[in-house]
Motif scaffolding. Structure first.
Motif, PDB file in Angstrom:
ATOM      1  N   SER A 205      25.823  41.105  28.995  1.00  0.00           N
ATOM      2  CA  SER A 205      26.009  41.373  30.419  1.00  0.00           C
ATOM      3  C   SER A 205      27.283  42.170  30.644  1.00  0.00           C
ATOM      4  O   SER A 205      27.893  42.097  31.694  1.00  0.00           O
ATOM      5  CB  SER A 205      26.077  40.055  31.197  1.00  0.00           C
ATOM      6  OG  SER A 205      27.131  39.249  30.712  1.00  0.00           O
ATOM      7  N   TYR A 206      27.697  42.922  29.635  1.00  0.00           N
ATOM      8  CA  TYR A 206      28.916  43.706  29.761  1.00  0.00           C
ATOM      9  C   TYR A 206      28.647  45.137  29.331  1.00  0.00           C
ATOM     10  O   TYR A 206      27.681  45.434  28.634  1.00  0.00           O
ATOM     11  CB  TYR A 206      30.045  43.103  28.912  1.00  0.00           C
ATOM     12  CG  TYR A 206      29.671  42.890  27.462  1.00  0.00           C
ATOM     13  CD1 TYR A 206      29.700  43.938  26.546  1.00  0.00           C
ATOM     14  CD2 TYR A 206      29.294  41.636  27.001  1.00  0.00           C
ATOM     15  CE1 TYR A 206      29.357  43.762  25.221  1.00  0.00           C
ATOM     16  CE2 TYR A 206      28.948  41.437  25.669  1.00  0.00           C
ATOM     17  CZ  TYR A 206      28.990  42.502  24.794  1.00  0.00           C
ATOM     18  OH  TYR A 206      28.654  42.304  23.479  1.00  0.00           O
TER      19      TYR A 206
ATOM     20  N   GLY B 154      38.281  31.658  38.026  1.00  0.00           N
ATOM     21  CA  GLY B 154      38.200  33.083  38.329  1.00  0.00           C
ATOM     22  C   GLY B 154      39.435  33.848  37.922  1.00  0.00           C
ATOM     23  O   GLY B 154      39.926  34.713  38.653  1.00  0.00           O
TER      24      GLY B 154
ATOM     25  N   ARG C  81      32.070  34.557  30.480  1.00  0.00           N
ATOM     26  CA  ARG C  81      31.311  35.479  31.332  1.00  0.00           C
ATOM     27  C   ARG C  81      30.188  34.770  32.080  1.00  0.00           C
ATOM     28  O   ARG C  81      29.947  35.040  33.260  1.00  0.00           O
ATOM     29  CB  ARG C  81      30.767  36.621  30.479  1.00  0.00           C
ATOM     30  CG  ARG C  81      31.855  37.560  29.963  1.00  0.00           C
ATOM     31  CD  ARG C  81      31.280  38.696  29.158  1.00  0.00           C
ATOM     32  NE  ARG C  81      32.310  39.676  28.793  1.00  0.00           N
ATOM     33  CZ  ARG C  81      32.607  40.021  27.547  1.00  0.00           C
ATOM     34  NH1 ARG C  81      31.940  39.485  26.526  1.00  0.00           N
ATOM     35  NH2 ARG C  81      33.547  40.906  27.303  1.00  0.00           N
TER      36      ARG C  81
ATOM     37  N   GLN D 226      33.410  32.379  38.052  1.00  0.00           N
ATOM     38  CA  GLN D 226      33.320  32.234  39.500  1.00  0.00           C
ATOM     39  C   GLN D 226      34.340  33.176  40.149  1.00  0.00           C
ATOM     40  O   GLN D 226      35.539  33.054  39.897  1.00  0.00           O
ATOM     41  CB  GLN D 226      33.630  30.791  39.924  1.00  0.00           C
ATOM     42  CG  GLN D 226      32.695  29.758  39.323  1.00  0.00           C
ATOM     43  CD  GLN D 226      31.276  29.906  39.830  1.00  0.00           C
ATOM     44  OE1 GLN D 226      31.062  30.136  41.020  1.00  0.00           O
ATOM     45  NE2 GLN D 226      30.302  29.790  38.937  1.00  0.00           N
ATOM     46  N   PRO D 227      33.898  34.138  40.964  1.00  0.00           N
ATOM     47  CA  PRO D 227      34.848  35.060  41.603  1.00  0.00           C
ATOM     48  C   PRO D 227      35.914  34.311  42.393  1.00  0.00           C
ATOM     49  O   PRO D 227      35.659  33.241  42.959  1.00  0.00           O
ATOM     50  CB  PRO D 227      33.954  35.897  42.521  1.00  0.00           C
ATOM     51  CG  PRO D 227      32.595  35.812  41.905  1.00  0.00           C
ATOM     52  CD  PRO D 227      32.505  34.430  41.316  1.00  0.00           C
TER      53      PRO D 227
ATOM     54  N   ASP E  21      37.304  39.495  40.973  1.00  0.00           N
ATOM     55  CA  ASP E  21      35.930  39.415  41.472  1.00  0.00           C
ATOM     56  C   ASP E  21      34.887  39.432  40.360  1.00  0.00           C
ATOM     57  O   ASP E  21      33.715  39.139  40.600  1.00  0.00           O
ATOM     58  CB  ASP E  21      35.648  40.540  42.474  1.00  0.00           C
ATOM     59  CG  ASP E  21      35.812  41.936  41.862  1.00  0.00           C
ATOM     60  OD1 ASP E  21      36.195  42.029  40.677  1.00  0.00           O
ATOM     61  OD2 ASP E  21      35.556  42.919  42.567  1.00  0.00           O
ATOM     62  N   LYS E  22      35.303  39.774  39.138  1.00  0.00           N
ATOM     63  CA  LYS E  22      34.382  39.742  38.005  1.00  0.00           C
ATOM     64  C   LYS E  22      35.176  39.435  36.739  1.00  0.00           C
ATOM     65  O   LYS E  22      36.404  39.612  36.713  1.00  0.00           O
ATOM     66  CB  LYS E  22      33.622  41.061  37.871  1.00  0.00           C
ATOM     67  CG  LYS E  22      34.495  42.269  37.623  1.00  0.00           C
ATOM     68  CD  LYS E  22      33.640  43.541  37.542  1.00  0.00           C
ATOM     69  CE  LYS E  22      34.517  44.775  37.297  1.00  0.00           C
ATOM     70  NZ  LYS E  22      33.705  46.006  37.193  1.00  0.00           N
ATOM     71  N   PRO E  23      34.522  38.995  35.673  1.00  0.00           N
ATOM     72  CA  PRO E  23      35.255  38.608  34.458  1.00  0.00           C
ATOM     73  C   PRO E  23      36.067  39.769  33.892  1.00  0.00           C
ATOM     74  O   PRO E  23      35.645  40.930  33.960  1.00  0.00           O
ATOM     75  CB  PRO E  23      34.138  38.205  33.478  1.00  0.00           C
ATOM     76  CG  PRO E  23      32.939  37.955  34.309  1.00  0.00           C
ATOM     77  CD  PRO E  23      33.063  38.810  35.526  1.00  0.00           C
ATOM     78  N   TYR E  24      37.216  39.415  33.325  1.00  0.00           N
ATOM     79  CA  TYR E  24      38.053  40.395  32.641  1.00  0.00           C
ATOM     80  C   TYR E  24      38.555  39.740  31.365  1.00  0.00           C
ATOM     81  O   TYR E  24      39.354  38.807  31.404  1.00  0.00           O
ATOM     82  CB  TYR E  24      39.217  40.830  33.518  1.00  0.00           C
ATOM     83  CG  TYR E  24      39.970  42.034  32.966  1.00  0.00           C
ATOM     84  CD1 TYR E  24      39.656  43.326  33.385  1.00  0.00           C
ATOM     85  CD2 TYR E  24      40.983  41.884  32.018  1.00  0.00           C
ATOM     86  CE1 TYR E  24      40.340  44.430  32.892  1.00  0.00           C
ATOM     87  CE2 TYR E  24      41.666  42.977  31.515  1.00  0.00           C
ATOM     88  CZ  TYR E  24      41.346  44.249  31.952  1.00  0.00           C
ATOM     89  OH  TYR E  24      42.018  45.346  31.455  1.00  0.00           O
TER      90      TYR E  24
ATOM     91  N   ASP F 201      37.322  44.113  27.758  1.00  0.00           N
ATOM     92  CA  ASP F 201      37.873  44.955  28.815  1.00  0.00           C
ATOM     93  C   ASP F 201      39.239  45.519  28.426  1.00  0.00           C
ATOM     94  O   ASP F 201      39.699  46.499  29.015  1.00  0.00           O
ATOM     95  CB  ASP F 201      38.016  44.156  30.108  1.00  0.00           C
ATOM     96  CG  ASP F 201      36.674  43.664  30.617  1.00  0.00           C
ATOM     97  OD1 ASP F 201      35.862  44.507  31.046  1.00  0.00           O
ATOM     98  OD2 ASP F 201      36.419  42.439  30.567  1.00  0.00           O
TER      99      ASP F 201
END
Length: 338
Positions: free
Chosen positions: A3-4, A189, A211, A215-216, A221-224, A312
């Motif tokens: 999902s990345y 998050g 991932r 939770q945002p 707001d998204k995984p890092y 990332d």
């Protein structure tokens, strides 16, 4: 199914992890001078962050007073982000950490990162010397993180205020070498950094948990996900392999329980370790996350780990004895980044 998005390493930030190694025949003062030179070059070459890790009672590591060292490096650079990778939070009152990093953020706005770990970064006797009690342990980590975040908030619940600290946006990262911090970072998050430079076996499962459970939050707001790797680059594979023997000896001494400073490279490890010890060291320094070689070898290694992890960001550790070899290793990385 992943999902990345898989990107080449030229498309993601690359940062530096410095343990401020104390070399055999040298001292902490020299280590700090070399860290300044390395950080200044890292900034010039376009690296994203320069982080220090908290360790204690280790003759070969000088980054014990992490926040002080961060301030020293930030004062000798201009723009590169400087931070902790990380502060071992159970060793400290969260209030003290908030004041320290609030002070750093005030002195060096928008340049300070606060990575948090839950291990002591040392042995039990030293942990007791740090804390004066062992009543607070890794199991209290979520509560300590909550308390620290409250001190940084604009309207803290606590009657005690961190000054400076309150209302400052100091990025908080969770660090880990297992699934525990991956789950907590996802739940809260927060950005997550995995210590795959010494615990490669759990890297992929931890990233998947992070991932899938993310939770945002107001912070993200998204995984890092940041992945830590050892990189020792040189002009030839043979030279890099020789330089890497300092790292191999360091891990060998950890396995043996022998205290030592960072040792100079050797022509061969064959007469230093046993076959069983060699396998133990290689297990900790998996070729996926310990990349040793020429520019082309390192390029291939970096591309492989980014493809496998979807990182990332990468953070690179380089336990290299000679300063000129450390600088050349970073320069080769910088050439690849271009």
């Amino acid at each position: 199914m992943t999902s990345y998005q898989v990107r080449k390493f030229q498309q993601i930030p690359i940062s530096i992890l410095d343990l401020a190694p104390v070399k055999e025949g040298s001292d902490a003062g020299e280590s700090f001078k070399e860290s300044v030179q390395l950080a200044q070059q890292a900034e010039k070459w376009g690296f994203h962050r320069y982080w220090f890790a908290e360790h204690h009672n280790m003759p070969g590591v000088a980054s014990s007073a992490t926040s002080i060292l961060i301030g020293h490096i930030a004062a000798h650079t201009k723009a590169i982000r400087v931070g902790a990778g990380g502060v071992m939070l159970p060793n400290h009152a969260p209030y003290i950490v908030a004041e320290q990093f609030g002070t750093l953020e005030t002195l060096f706005p928008n340049r300070i990162d606060l990575g948090l770990g839950r291990a002591p970064g040392t042995d039990q006797a030293t942990a007791f010397a740090l804390r004066r009690t062992l009543h607070v342990g890794p199991e209290d980590f979520p509560m300590l993180v909550n308390e620290l975040q409250d001190y940084f908030s604009k309207e803290p619940v606590s009657r005690v205020r961190a000054i400076p600290g309150q209302g400052l946006e100091v990025p908080i990262w969770l660090l880990g070498s297992s699934d525990y911090s991956a789950r907590l970072a996802a739940q809260k998050g927060l950005p997550f950094s995995f210590a795959s430079h010494f615990a490669p076996a759990y890297l992929l499962p931890a990233l998947q948990l992070y991932r899938e459970g993310f939770q945002p939050s107001a912070a993200l707001d998204k995984p890092y996900a940041m992945v830590a790797v050892n990189v020792i680059a040189a002009d030839t594979d043979e030279k890099a392999e020789k330089i890497a023997t300092s790292l191999y000896q360091q891990f060998l001494n950890l396995i043996r329980g022998v205290e030592s400073k960072l040792l100079p490279p050797t022509d061969s490890m064959d007469n230093i370790w046993t076959p069983m010890e060699r396998e133990q060291v290689k297990k900790s320094l998996n070729p996926l996350t310990t990349i040793v070689g020429s520019k082309e070898t390192v390029r291939q290694g970096l591309e492989k780990i980014i493809e496998m992890t979807g990182a990332d960001e990468l953070i690179v550790g380089s336990q290299i004895y000679h300063l000129e070899d450390r600088l050349r290793s970073l320069e080769i990385l910088a050439e690849l980044m271009e």
